[in-house]
Design an enzyme around this catalytic site. Sequence first.
Site, PDB file in Angstrom:
ATOM      1  N   ARG A  45       0.840  -1.190   0.000  1.00 39.94           N
ATOM      2  CA  ARG A  45       0.000   0.000   0.000  1.00 39.94           C
ATOM      3  C   ARG A  45       0.880   1.246   0.000  1.00 39.94           C
ATOM      4  O   ARG A  45       1.993   1.224   0.492  1.00 39.94           O
ATOM      5  CB  ARG A  45      -0.915   0.017   1.224  1.00 39.94           C
ATOM      6  CG  ARG A  45      -2.082  -0.971   1.130  1.00 39.94           C
ATOM      7  CD  ARG A  45      -2.969  -0.916   2.369  1.00 39.94           C
ATOM      8  NE  ARG A  45      -2.264  -1.344   3.554  1.00 39.94           N
ATOM      9  CZ  ARG A  45      -1.715  -0.544   4.443  1.00 39.94           C
ATOM     10  NH1 ARG A  45      -1.854   0.767   4.344  1.00 39.94           N
ATOM     11  NH2 ARG A  45      -1.079  -1.036   5.484  1.00 39.94           N
ATOM     12  N   TYR A  54      -1.590  -3.726  -7.039  1.00 37.13           N
ATOM     13  CA  TYR A  54      -1.256  -4.511  -5.847  1.00 37.13           C
ATOM     14  C   TYR A  54      -2.313  -4.438  -4.743  1.00 37.13           C
ATOM     15  O   TYR A  54      -2.696  -3.355  -4.294  1.00 37.13           O
ATOM     16  CB  TYR A  54       0.077  -4.063  -5.231  1.00 37.13           C
ATOM     17  CG  TYR A  54       0.456  -4.930  -4.066  1.00 37.13           C
ATOM     18  CD1 TYR A  54       1.076  -6.155  -4.271  1.00 37.13           C
ATOM     19  CD2 TYR A  54       0.104  -4.584  -2.774  1.00 37.13           C
ATOM     20  CE1 TYR A  54       1.352  -7.000  -3.212  1.00 37.13           C
ATOM     21  CE2 TYR A  54       0.385  -5.428  -1.702  1.00 37.13           C
ATOM     22  CZ  TYR A  54       1.012  -6.631  -1.931  1.00 37.13           C
ATOM     23  OH  TYR A  54       1.276  -7.471  -0.887  1.00 37.13           O
ATOM     24  N   LYS A  71      -9.579  -2.503   1.859  1.00 37.18           N
ATOM     25  CA  LYS A  71      -9.295  -1.342   2.714  1.00 37.18           C
ATOM     26  C   LYS A  71     -10.088  -0.102   2.277  1.00 37.18           C
ATOM     27  O   LYS A  71     -10.563   0.668   3.107  1.00 37.18           O
ATOM     28  CB  LYS A  71      -7.792  -1.052   2.745  1.00 37.18           C
ATOM     29  CG  LYS A  71      -6.966  -2.208   3.347  1.00 37.18           C
ATOM     30  CD  LYS A  71      -7.458  -2.547   4.701  1.00 37.18           C
ATOM     31  CE  LYS A  71      -6.969  -3.818   5.329  1.00 37.18           C
ATOM     32  NZ  LYS A  71      -5.599  -4.076   5.561  1.00 37.18           N
ATOM     33  N   HIS A  88     -10.327  -2.375  11.690  1.00 37.77           N
ATOM     34  CA  HIS A  88      -9.239  -3.225  11.194  1.00 37.77           C
ATOM     35  C   HIS A  88      -8.982  -4.325  12.234  1.00 37.77           C
ATOM     36  O   HIS A  88      -7.958  -4.322  12.921  1.00 37.77           O
ATOM     37  CB  HIS A  88      -8.000  -2.350  10.986  1.00 37.77           C
ATOM     38  CG  HIS A  88      -6.889  -2.991  10.210  1.00 37.77           C
ATOM     39  ND1 HIS A  88      -5.594  -2.500  10.222  1.00 37.77           N
ATOM     40  CD2 HIS A  88      -6.861  -4.057   9.378  1.00 37.77           C
ATOM     41  CE1 HIS A  88      -4.831  -3.239   9.430  1.00 37.77           C
ATOM     42  NE2 HIS A  88      -5.566  -4.198   8.914  1.00 37.77           N
ATOM     43  N   SER A 122      -1.059  -3.406  10.316  1.00 36.40           N
ATOM     44  CA  SER A 122      -0.713  -4.331   9.241  1.00 36.40           C
ATOM     45  C   SER A 122       0.555  -5.111   9.581  1.00 36.40           C
ATOM     46  O   SER A 122       1.511  -4.540  10.106  1.00 36.40           O
ATOM     47  CB  SER A 122      -0.503  -3.546   7.953  1.00 36.40           C
ATOM     48  OG  SER A 122      -1.679  -2.829   7.653  1.00 36.40           O
ATOM     49  N   CYS A 155       1.089  -7.262  11.891  1.00 38.34           N
ATOM     50  CA  CYS A 155       1.363  -7.356  13.328  1.00 38.34           C
ATOM     51  C   CYS A 155       0.641  -8.522  13.991  1.00 38.34           C
ATOM     52  O   CYS A 155       0.503  -8.553  15.209  1.00 38.34           O
ATOM     53  CB  CYS A 155       1.020  -6.051  14.026  1.00 38.34           C
ATOM     54  SG  CYS A 155       2.163  -4.718  13.616  1.00 38.34           S
ATOM     55  N   ASP A 159      -9.041  -9.827   9.263  1.00 37.15           N
ATOM     56  CA  ASP A 159      -8.551  -8.479   8.943  1.00 37.15           C
ATOM     57  C   ASP A 159      -9.554  -7.357   9.228  1.00 37.15           C
ATOM     58  O   ASP A 159      -9.161  -6.301   9.682  1.00 37.15           O
ATOM     59  CB  ASP A 159      -8.128  -8.418   7.468  1.00 37.15           C
ATOM     60  CG  ASP A 159      -7.198  -7.249   7.156  1.00 37.15           C
ATOM     61  OD1 ASP A 159      -6.182  -7.087   7.873  1.00 37.15           O
ATOM     62  OD2 ASP A 159      -7.474  -6.494   6.208  1.00 37.15           O
ATOM     63  N   ARG A 164       2.118 -12.163  -0.510  1.00 43.73           N
ATOM     64  CA  ARG A 164       0.821 -12.522   0.081  1.00 43.73           C
ATOM     65  C   ARG A 164       0.212 -13.743  -0.581  1.00 43.73           C
ATOM     66  O   ARG A 164       0.532 -14.095  -1.707  1.00 43.73           O
ATOM     67  CB  ARG A 164      -0.157 -11.343  -0.106  1.00 43.73           C
ATOM     68  CG  ARG A 164       0.296 -10.033   0.536  1.00 43.73           C
ATOM     69  CD  ARG A 164      -0.447  -9.732   1.788  1.00 43.73           C
ATOM     70  NE  ARG A 164       0.121  -8.641   2.561  1.00 43.73           N
ATOM     71  CZ  ARG A 164      -0.384  -8.233   3.725  1.00 43.73           C
ATOM     72  NH1 ARG A 164      -1.461  -8.810   4.224  1.00 43.73           N
ATOM     73  NH2 ARG A 164       0.174  -7.257   4.399  1.00 43.73           N
TER      74      ARG A 164
HETATM   75  P1  GTP Z   1      -2.114  -7.649   7.541  1.00 42.05           P
HETATM   76  O1  GTP Z   1      -2.635  -8.697   6.648  1.00 42.05           O
HETATM   77  O2  GTP Z   1      -1.046  -6.802   6.896  1.00 42.05           O
HETATM   78  O3  GTP Z   1      -3.169  -6.802   8.151  1.00 42.05           O
HETATM   79  O4  GTP Z   1      -1.243  -8.388   8.706  1.00 42.05           O
HETATM   80  P2  GTP Z   1      -1.671  -9.243  10.009  1.00 42.05           P
HETATM   81  O5  GTP Z   1      -1.951  -8.313  11.145  1.00 42.05           O
HETATM   82  O6  GTP Z   1      -2.715 -10.226   9.667  1.00 42.05           O
HETATM   83  O7  GTP Z   1      -0.285  -9.973  10.369  1.00 42.05           O
HETATM   84  P3  GTP Z   1       0.112 -11.521  10.283  1.00 42.05           P
HETATM   85  O8  GTP Z   1      -0.694 -12.388  11.192  1.00 42.05           O
HETATM   86  O9  GTP Z   1       0.161 -11.912   8.860  1.00 42.05           O
HETATM   87  O10 GTP Z   1       1.590 -11.486  10.880  1.00 42.05           O
HETATM   88  C1  GTP Z   1       2.609 -10.700  10.315  1.00 42.05           C
HETATM   89  C2  GTP Z   1       3.954 -11.099  10.831  1.00 42.05           C
HETATM   90  O11 GTP Z   1       3.981 -11.086  12.255  1.00 42.05           O
HETATM   91  C3  GTP Z   1       4.358 -12.506  10.409  1.00 42.05           C
HETATM   92  O12 GTP Z   1       5.649 -12.455   9.891  1.00 42.05           O
HETATM   93  C4  GTP Z   1       4.318 -13.312  11.671  1.00 42.05           C
HETATM   94  O13 GTP Z   1       5.303 -14.294  11.661  1.00 42.05           O
HETATM   95  C5  GTP Z   1       4.536 -12.281  12.777  1.00 42.05           C
HETATM   96  N1  GTP Z   1       3.783 -12.669  14.001  1.00 42.05           N
HETATM   97  C6  GTP Z   1       2.459 -12.937  14.074  1.00 42.05           C
HETATM   98  N2  GTP Z   1       2.097 -13.291  15.339  1.00 42.05           N
HETATM   99  C7  GTP Z   1       3.231 -13.225  16.069  1.00 42.05           C
HETATM  100  C8  GTP Z   1       3.510 -13.470  17.467  1.00 42.05           C
HETATM  101  O14 GTP Z   1       2.640 -13.810  18.264  1.00 42.05           O
HETATM  102  N3  GTP Z   1       4.800 -13.280  17.864  1.00 42.05           N
HETATM  103  C9  GTP Z   1       5.784 -12.884  16.995  1.00 42.05           C
HETATM  104  N4  GTP Z   1       7.015 -12.731  17.479  1.00 42.05           N
HETATM  105  N5  GTP Z   1       5.558 -12.667  15.676  1.00 42.05           N
HETATM  106  C10 GTP Z   1       4.298 -12.821  15.222  1.00 42.05           C
HETATM  107  C1  SPV Z   2      -2.827  -4.507   5.366  1.00 43.54           C
HETATM  108  O1  SPV Z   2      -1.855  -3.885   4.905  1.00 43.54           O
HETATM  109  O2  SPV Z   2      -3.339  -4.229   6.473  1.00 43.54           O
HETATM  110  C2  SPV Z   2      -3.378  -5.648   4.616  1.00 43.54           C
HETATM  111  C3  SPV Z   2      -2.886  -5.886   3.251  1.00 43.54           C
HETATM  112  O3  SPV Z   2      -4.252  -6.336   5.112  1.00 43.54           O
HETATM  113  S1  SPV Z   2      -3.627  -4.831   2.096  1.00 43.54           S
HETATM  114  O4  SPV Z   2      -4.800  -5.515   1.532  1.00 43.54           O
HETATM  115  O5  SPV Z   2      -2.637  -4.591   1.038  1.00 43.54           O
HETATM  116  O6  SPV Z   2      -4.051  -3.614   2.711  1.00 43.54           O
HETATM  117 MN    MN Z   3      -4.721  -5.641   7.258  1.00 46.54          MN
END
Ligand code: GTP
Ligand code: SPV
Ligand code: MN
Length: 591
Positions: free
Chosen positions: A72, A200, A209, A229, A251, A253, A280, A373
């Site tokens: 983004r 993308y 979003k 979110h 994002s 996290c 999400d 992704r």
């Molecule tokens: P978006 O799709 O961008 O909104 O991201 P999201 O909030 O769904 O994040 P996601 O669960 O995909 O995790 C992103 C990164 O954080 C990954 O590389 C994970 O390995 C890392 N991660 C997730 N949960 C944990 C956790 O509990 N501990 C640690 N250390 N890392 C974590």
């Molecule tokens: C985020 O960035 O929080 C996502 C991926 O979930 S995107 O759809 O690119 O916004």
């Molecule tokens: Mn997201």
Amino acid sequence: MANLTNNKSILDWIGEKVELVTPDNIVWIDGSEEQLEALRAEACQTGEMIKLNEEKLPGCYLHRTKPNDVARVEDRTLICTPTEEEAGPTNHWKEPSECYKMLYDIARGTYKGRTMYVIPYSMGPIDSPFAKFGIELTDSIYVVLNMAIMTRVGKAVLDKIGDSDEWIRGFHAKCDVDPEKRWIVQFPQDNTIISVNSAYGGNVLLGKKCFALRIASYLGRNEGWMAEHMLILGIENPQGETKYVCAAFPSACGKTNLAMLIPPEGYRKKGYKVFTVGDDISWLNIGPDGRLYAINPENGFFGVAPGTNEKSNFNALESTKKNTIFTDVCHNLEDNTVWWEGLTKDRPVKADDWKGNPWPLDSKEKGAHPNSRFTAPTVNCPCLSPEFENPQGVPISAIVFGGRRAKLAPLVYQSRDWNHGVFVGSAMASETTAAAAGAVGVVRSDPMAMLPFCGYNMADYWGHWIEMGKKLGDKAPKIFNVNWFRKDSEGNFMWPGFGDNLRVLDWIIARCDGKVDAKETEIGYVPYAEDINIEGLEGEVSIDSLNEMLSVDKELWVEDTKRIQELYDKFNGRVPAELVECHETLKKNVQ
Ligand code: GTP
Ligand code: SPV
Ligand code: MN
């Protein structure tokens, strides 16, 4: 191709756009498998997608975006309200009529030699009273195929819209994918989204979003609901009772990971189960019983690939084993599958990197882009909640905020009440990630994980949260904050995270049920270390390190109150008095 509707507002709007961009053809997406299959074949023929190993990854494809177009773009995302004040200091703004002109000048004539795809889609189960509908125009088959996974698309949506003009206008044009002319623009008052020069994810899958957060947050304020979110998960205890939790993390996290977590062995043996409703986005409405209910408006997962493996997120990995589109991952040429950092210990010997170049064994570069992704259908998820399609949504017991804070925030704490919880959300900050273009690892304020996604003035958005709390009264969910990312002096994560996060959710649910005591501190209620179940974590987490993770370092908090003050100051007195008061209390408490 024949129109799939007689709706005048839709046909007029499409007519205008056809005149502007002059496509060679117009194709209405009817939602049929035959049509989607034909588009997949076409995309493979043109090289837009690569068909992966049909035995190992049936129905799966690889797509690569341009290297300048992998995340983004927040500084090119605009909220075009009539006045700048309505968009607020945390959004980028441009005067709407000037902005339309700029965008139309960029898009004019760019569909020449291309096809215009008309995608009718629903955010939310089509028959849910909370569902909202949109039409996206695009010149990208990749967008069509992703939208067909992420949302409910097709003729049924047009039938639902009928003659109404209550639908969200989404217009996307790839143009030349020129980063200098890339704009992602929301016009909340016009129910309109325009996206140019990107192909993308969140920039172009306009239901996600742009609609489900930016436009929907604005609609929610006017209509008395909330678009957030947030993931949604259900936790079933051994007695068979399920409690639902929503969690907002910025994002990349940990939302997808938390939403699909696998309970630690001790919990599994006792009979705990976790179910995913969403990973999400949550749309939250007050139900007939006065409680807050959440639906997931999406129908797929657009998840971060790197770091996903059998151990960290088995359910996400399973979800990607069929009918999935991979974007910007590494192409494993040994068996025509995919790979990313963290999938397996060893990298494939013979592979192309995310840009499509040969990836030599001595390469220092990454094989997959850090924001690569997977787009996977929710039905693939082994722990998908039986309530996923429930048109009313699920009742929420707790709302959890969180982010990446190497120091400051304790593993978990509870707010004193709803308004204080809104303050905690407004004061969120997190280290930036690869999900957006720009520097990674810098702490920035990200209220409610909505900084890039709030479709109007953030101070008014906080005001809306306060109002919702008044309506919910004593039926309001309890509000918590978590931090899985606290680091020790050597820079290692102190908490094992992933499945073990259930131990923290367990405490959160116990607090909601009034079953466990807590320590009142300067910042809110913090657990007594012995109330966090660390059975089975021997060698990984000691009571001492748990105590450290739960500690409140006043000096650091004094610093953080300055950051919060700086954020609040941007709003020129518009921040709700309730939040200012909570901030004053915090300042006094940590002094
Ligand atoms: P978006 O799709 O961008 O909104 O991201 P999201 O909030 O769904 O994040 P996601 O669960 O995909 O995790 C992103 C990164 O954080 C990954 O590389 C994970 O390995 C890392 N991660 C997730 N949960 C944990 C956790 O509990 N501990 C640690 N250390 N890392 C974590
Ligand atoms: C985020 O960035 O929080 C996502 C991926 O979930 S995107 O759809 O690119 O916004
Ligand atoms: Mn997201």
